[in-house]
Design an enzyme around this catalytic site. Structure first.
Site, mmCIF file in Angstrom:
data_model
loop_
_atom_site.group_PDB
_atom_site.id
_atom_site.type_symbol
_atom_site.label_atom_id
_atom_site.label_comp_id
_atom_site.label_asym_id
_atom_site.label_seq_id
_atom_site.Cartn_x
_atom_site.Cartn_y
_atom_site.Cartn_z
ATOM 1 N N SER A 9 0.860 -1.191 0.000
ATOM 2 C CA SER A 9 0.000 0.000 0.000
ATOM 3 C C SER A 9 0.884 1.225 0.000
ATOM 4 O O SER A 9 1.630 1.471 0.955
ATOM 5 C CB SER A 9 -0.889 0.014 1.244
ATOM 6 O OG SER A 9 -1.420 1.319 1.414
ATOM 7 N N HIS A 35 -0.957 -1.286 -4.435
ATOM 8 C CA HIS A 35 -2.270 -1.039 -3.831
ATOM 9 C C HIS A 35 -2.378 0.467 -3.588
ATOM 10 O O HIS A 35 -1.588 1.043 -2.833
ATOM 11 C CB HIS A 35 -2.382 -1.820 -2.521
ATOM 12 C CG HIS A 35 -3.708 -1.673 -1.840
ATOM 13 N ND1 HIS A 35 -4.809 -2.437 -2.181
ATOM 14 C CD2 HIS A 35 -4.118 -0.851 -0.841
ATOM 15 C CE1 HIS A 35 -5.839 -2.092 -1.414
ATOM 16 N NE2 HIS A 35 -5.440 -1.132 -0.598
ATOM 17 N N ASP A 37 -4.584 3.533 -2.362
ATOM 18 C CA ASP A 37 -5.734 3.863 -1.521
ATOM 19 C C ASP A 37 -6.305 5.224 -1.877
ATOM 20 O O ASP A 37 -5.649 6.248 -1.704
ATOM 21 C CB ASP A 37 -5.311 3.840 -0.043
ATOM 22 C CG ASP A 37 -5.085 2.432 0.465
ATOM 23 O OD1 ASP A 37 -6.011 1.612 0.334
ATOM 24 O OD2 ASP A 37 -3.984 2.151 0.981
ATOM 25 N N MET A 39 -9.126 7.889 -1.026
ATOM 26 C CA MET A 39 -10.066 8.270 0.038
ATOM 27 C C MET A 39 -10.607 9.661 -0.245
ATOM 28 O O MET A 39 -9.851 10.561 -0.604
ATOM 29 C CB MET A 39 -9.356 8.285 1.391
ATOM 30 C CG MET A 39 -8.652 6.989 1.746
ATOM 31 S SD MET A 39 -7.987 7.070 3.422
ATOM 32 C CE MET A 39 -6.982 5.570 3.452
ATOM 33 N N HIS A 82 -8.017 0.887 -4.535
ATOM 34 C CA HIS A 82 -8.975 0.628 -3.460
ATOM 35 C C HIS A 82 -9.765 1.913 -3.229
ATOM 36 O O HIS A 82 -9.243 2.869 -2.654
ATOM 37 C CB HIS A 82 -8.192 0.199 -2.199
ATOM 38 C CG HIS A 82 -9.045 -0.032 -1.006
ATOM 39 N ND1 HIS A 82 -8.530 -0.131 0.270
ATOM 40 C CD2 HIS A 82 -10.392 -0.204 -0.882
ATOM 41 C CE1 HIS A 82 -9.519 -0.351 1.126
ATOM 42 N NE2 HIS A 82 -10.655 -0.374 0.459
ATOM 43 N N MET A 84 -12.085 4.041 -1.562
ATOM 44 C CA MET A 84 -12.835 4.339 -0.327
ATOM 45 C C MET A 84 -13.566 5.655 -0.539
ATOM 46 O O MET A 84 -13.204 6.688 0.026
ATOM 47 C CB MET A 84 -11.862 4.387 0.856
ATOM 48 C CG MET A 84 -11.363 2.988 1.239
ATOM 49 S SD MET A 84 -9.912 3.042 2.297
ATOM 50 C CE MET A 84 -8.634 3.155 1.048
ATOM 51 N N MET A 167 -11.613 -6.341 4.399
ATOM 52 C CA MET A 167 -10.851 -5.383 5.208
ATOM 53 C C MET A 167 -10.559 -5.981 6.578
ATOM 54 O O MET A 167 -11.447 -6.565 7.210
ATOM 55 C CB MET A 167 -11.637 -4.079 5.393
ATOM 56 C CG MET A 167 -11.730 -3.201 4.150
ATOM 57 S SD MET A 167 -10.138 -2.728 3.441
ATOM 58 C CE MET A 167 -9.410 -1.764 4.772
ATOM 59 N N ASP A 201 -6.471 -6.521 3.794
ATOM 60 C CA ASP A 201 -5.889 -5.175 3.831
ATOM 61 C C ASP A 201 -6.057 -4.576 5.217
ATOM 62 O O ASP A 201 -7.185 -4.400 5.679
ATOM 63 C CB ASP A 201 -6.608 -4.323 2.766
ATOM 64 C CG ASP A 201 -6.117 -2.891 2.702
ATOM 65 O OD1 ASP A 201 -5.060 -2.575 3.301
ATOM 66 O OD2 ASP A 201 -6.802 -2.081 2.037
HETATM 67 C C1 DX5 Z 1 -6.607 1.511 5.112
HETATM 68 C C2 DX5 Z 1 -6.048 1.191 3.754
HETATM 69 C C3 DX5 Z 1 -4.902 0.270 3.786
HETATM 70 C C4 DX5 Z 1 -3.704 0.746 4.554
HETATM 71 C C5 DX5 Z 1 -2.937 -0.423 5.055
HETATM 72 O O1 DX5 Z 1 -7.787 2.190 4.967
HETATM 73 O O2 DX5 Z 1 -7.047 0.589 2.961
HETATM 74 O O3 DX5 Z 1 -4.530 -0.115 2.469
HETATM 75 O O4 DX5 Z 1 -2.859 1.579 3.810
HETATM 76 O O5 DX5 Z 1 -1.884 0.007 5.827
HETATM 77 P P1 DX5 Z 1 -1.151 -0.923 6.870
HETATM 78 O O6 DX5 Z 1 -0.577 -2.080 6.111
HETATM 79 O O7 DX5 Z 1 -0.126 -0.031 7.449
HETATM 80 O O8 DX5 Z 1 -2.187 -1.371 7.882
HETATM 81 ZN ZN ZN Z 2 -6.430 -0.283 1.056
#
Ligand code: DX5
Ligand code: ZN
Length: 245
Positions: A9, A35, A37, A39, A82, A84, A167, A201
């Site tokens: 990620s 990956h 993310d 948001m 991903h 969100m 998740m 994840d």
């Molecule tokens: C959280 C994200 C993850 C996050 C994981 O909302 O979807 O992808 O970056 O980070 P770690 O591996 O540090 O928990």
């Molecule tokens: Zn993620």
């Protein structure tokens, strides 16, 4: 279980040199996918990046198909986005143009109680029509029971998802603690779908990978565990070995 796919990620990387971090994690540290993310500050209480930034990193990362000894293929440099976001239907074209390979939206954002909404199966069809793979994600509090009808679509054209993301933390932030209580969901999915790509994840690292691998996860996201390591390459290799052994 399908082969391990290790997907760092990039949320845990240094955004000031994002493109370089992405190249290094694939070329030098042996990761498979990235990956990414996304948001929007609505679906989760945090904001990250949007399609313009994905476009920039895509310019620097070429994709390469690698064949394993057992004949399975993995595409290195594959962009696993991903999403969100509260309105997943709104961004599919932008992300396709930006170079996204797999558009993974949250079931909770596509659910009929949301307004406006596009139902999950329709969204999967729309994603496929644009030529991307489609993933569906569930938060820790969402039962896998919501997925059985969707997974029962047998053909791609009927809206079959290519991946399910279970998740293992509440989405929104990196560096949180892995939630073991999500593992029965992974096991239930794996029992019914031996060939499905199942991604986990949140909080994945050397101390939690065995639990996730035993439950049947094969696509492993790790942010802090990879980017925060002294030897990221060793962490990638160990995560992979835990799933493939
Ligand atoms: C959280 C994200 C993850 C996050 C994981 O909302 O979807 O992808 O970056 O980070 P770690 O591996 O540090 O928990
Ligand atoms: Zn993620």
């Amino acid at each position: 279980t399908p082969r391990a796919i290790i997907a760092p990620s990039i949320l845990a990387s240094d955004f000031g040199k994002l493109s370089q971090e992405c190249t290094t994690v694939i070329k030098q540290h042996g990761a498979d996918w990235l990956h990414i993310d996304i948001m929007d500050g609505h679906f989760v209480p945090n904001i990250t990046i949007g399609a313009p930034v994905v476009t920039c990193i895509r310019k620097d990362i070429e994709k390469e198909v690698v064949t394993h000894s057992n004949g399975e293929k993995v595409t290195k440099g594959f962009f696993d986005c991903h999403m969100m976001v509260a309105e997943p239907q709104r961004w599919i074209e932008d992300f396709k143009k930006a170079g996204c390979d797999l558009y993974c939206f949250h079931y909770e954002a596509a659910d009929a109680s949301q307004n406006p909404h596009t139902p999950p199966v329709q969204l999967i069809k729309d994603i496929h029509k644009l030529g991307m793979k489609a993933g569906i994600a569930v938060k820790p509090g969402t039962s896998v029971d919501v997925l059985w009808d969707i997974l029962a679509n047998e053909k791609e054209g009927e809206g079959r998802p290519d991946m399910v993301l279970v998740m293992t933390v509440e989405p929104g932030f990196g560096g949180q603690k892995f939630m073991h209580e999500c593992m029965p969901k992974v096991a239930a999915l794996r029992e019914k779908y031996p060939d499905l790509d199942i991604e986990v994840d949140g909080g994945l690292g050397l101390s939690t990978i065995d639990t996730a691998a035993e439950a049947g996860a094969n696509v492993i996201v790790a942010g802090t565990a990879v980017f925060g390591a002294d030897s990221p390459g060793e962490v990638v290799a160990q995560l992979r070995a835990a799933v493939d052994s």
